[in-house]
Design an enzyme around this catalytic site. Structure first.
Site, short mmCIF file in Angstrom:
data_model
loop_
_atom_site.label_atom_id
_atom_site.label_comp_id
_atom_site.label_asym_id
_atom_site.label_seq_id
_atom_site.Cartn_x
_atom_site.Cartn_y
_atom_site.Cartn_z
N ASN A 188 35.06 48.19 28.40
CA ASN A 188 34.22 46.99 28.50
C ASN A 188 34.91 45.83 29.23
OD1 ASN A 188 32.10 44.92 27.36
ND2 ASN A 188 34.11 44.20 26.63
N TYR B 288 32.69 42.51 42.78
CA TYR B 288 32.16 42.93 41.47
C TYR B 288 31.22 44.13 41.65
CZ TYR B 288 30.02 42.34 36.82
OH TYR B 288 29.56 42.52 35.53
N SER C 103 33.16 47.22 42.38
CA SER C 103 33.87 47.71 41.19
C SER C 103 32.92 48.43 40.23
CB SER C 103 34.60 46.57 40.47
OG SER C 103 33.67 45.72 39.79
#
Ligand code: NAP
Length: 246
Positions: free
Chosen positions: A89, A154, A157
């Site tokens: 997470n 982001y 990724s």
């Protein structure tokens, strides 16, 4: 209880979505390992879990550091003897348009969001393989599926994390280890609290359900993927976004 006697390792569980997952899993009977770069906040989550009657450990670990993860996993095995569930997470944003994005910000986001998950899965899957049991849940993002201006690092990724999820699902399926991903849309957490109000208003207009999600909405799906109800599901991405992308 859906996770009775399980041991779950959750990265970035000091706050936000990770903390909510940790508390939900604990309520369902799992012992919890909280891993985060913020030790004090991780210890607060640990206390909340212990108050629920579960065993808990917290570690100050940077997921980009393979050595720290190996050390942590050895200590978890000493205390709890196994890791049944891993939730990757921990994640960060460092938004900018590509012309203004520094190489450092590109590397940092890829390192935490993608390499961090690789590091944890590499170390933990070895132990799961021995036990012939494991549930791995990766927290991706809808941005990894649709892209977003100003978030190329982001998006790359999280898109990479989805590809990593599917590849490991194929590698580990025959050993009774499920690997799935959850792709949240806009969830109210400390990560999104820092976004400008006019941007949030624009986002809201694109959510058919007309409201932002809460950490609980993501945690419920993680519980499904970590428990026996999803035993025949692997390599999937479950979108939790109030209908934003469909
Ligand atoms: P958050 O509130 O910022 O929590 C993330 C936690 O991860 C923080 O405690 C953070 O510590 C920790 N962390 C950061 N870098 C780390 C590292 N290298 N090693 C270990 N822990 C680290 O974020 P969130 O909103 O709950 O997000 C959780 C996950 O959901 C992330 O992967 C995020 O990309 C994903 N997600 C969130 C949303 C959303 O709308 N919130 C949407 C889609 C996906 P510090 O705060 O001290 O850095």
């Amino acid at each position: 209880m859906k996770l009775k006697d399980r041991v779950s390792l959750i990265t970035g569980a000091a706050r936000g979505i990770g903390r909510e997952i940790a508390l939900k899993f604990a309520k369902e009977g799992s012992d919890i390992v909280v891993c985060d770069v913020d030790l004090e906040a991780a210890q607060n989550t640990q206390k909340e879990i212990e108050e629920l009657g579960r065993r808990a450990l917290s570690f100050k670990v940077d997921v980009t550091n393979l050595g720290q993860i190996e050390e942590m996993v050895n200590l978890i095995l000493d205390k709890f003897s196994k890791i049944d569930i891993l939730v990757n997470n921990a994640g960060i944003t460092k938004d900018n348009l590509i012309l203004r994005m520094s190489e450092e910000d590109w590397d940092k986001v890829l390192s935490v969001n993608l390499k961090g998950a690789f590091n944890c899965m590499k170390v933990v899957s070895r132990r799961m393989l021995k036990k012939r049991y494991g549930k791995i849940v990766n927290i991706a993002s809808i941005i990894g599926m649709i892209g977003n201006a100003g978030q190329s690092n982001y998006a790359a990724s999280k898109g990479g994390l989805i590809a990593l999820t599917k590849s490991l699902a194929k590698e580990l399926a025959s050993r009774n280890i499920n690997v799935n991903a959850v792709a949240p849309g806009f969830i109210e957490t400390p990560m999104t609290a820092k976004l400008p109000e006019d941007y949030k208003k624009l986002m809201l207009e694109n959510i058919p359900m007309g409201k932002f999600g809460g950490p609980e909405d993501v945690a419920k799906v993680c519980l499904f993927l970590a428990g026996s109800e999803s035993d025949y599901i692997t390599g999937q991405v479950i979108v939790v976004d109030g209908g934003m992308i469909m």
